[in-house]
Design an enzyme around this catalytic site. Sequence first.
Site, short mmCIF file in Angstrom:
data_model
loop_
_atom_site.label_atom_id
_atom_site.label_comp_id
_atom_site.label_asym_id
_atom_site.label_seq_id
_atom_site.Cartn_x
_atom_site.Cartn_y
_atom_site.Cartn_z
N ALA A 150 0.72 -1.25 -0.16
CA ALA A 150 0.04 -0.19 -0.49
C ALA A 150 1.01 1.17 0.05
O ALA A 150 2.17 1.29 0.27
CB ALA A 150 -1.22 0.16 1.18
N ASP A 151 0.62 2.51 -0.51
CA ASP A 151 0.69 3.30 -0.56
C ASP A 151 -0.11 4.38 -0.11
O ASP A 151 -1.35 4.54 -0.61
CB ASP A 151 1.42 4.41 -1.68
CG ASP A 151 2.50 5.46 -1.35
OD1 ASP A 151 3.99 4.97 -0.86
OD2 ASP A 151 2.43 6.69 -1.51
#
Length: 215
Positions: A86-87
């Site tokens: 994820a970011d």
Amino acid sequence: MPPAAPRIYLASRSPRRRELLRQIGVGFDVIAFRGGARGADADVDETPLADEAVEHYVERLALSKAEAGVRRIRWRRLLPRLVLAADTTLELDGEIIGKPADAADACRILARLSGRSHRVLTAIARADGDGERIRSALSVSEVRFRSLTEDEIRRYVATGEPMDKAGAYGIQGRAAMFIEEIRGSYTGIMGLPLYETSELLAAFGYPLWSQSAAP
């Protein structure tokens, strides 16, 4: 009783993402990375491209982190499993705002957020163990801060809470006192939108409703 669900690999060092995965009963092991600038999750350059839209930026980084996780599996000869990455970043006035470089930078970011609305974008990416299938999803939320005093900003930064967080604050921490309104995903603002995560896991055949929820 249903059999235990298979464990996945989490390509992130974020304690918040670990907490959120446990909340929905997903067992995982963290893939350790060397880390990069400002506490990057993986061996990925997080520099935005020229004129890159923030939506493209966060999805590109999430996909790159998932791919880096697959490479780490191969390099360490680990058992192939699904990889989740994820970011999270913020957007204000069309500018990508990531994690603060230092305390002074955190103060500057929070002063800009004071009394205004901004967007929080979290992209998630999921890859199978051999990297043949990879997909991403995006969560976009809007957050409005009340006006902050210089003293409030200084005291908050002194807690150390902002330093490893995009936008220099954590909604699940003391910064909750600053937030007038959110529109979107609370867990997305934390760093792992659970609706999109569960949908992506289900699309890969992950048994979300297994009775086993290993930590």
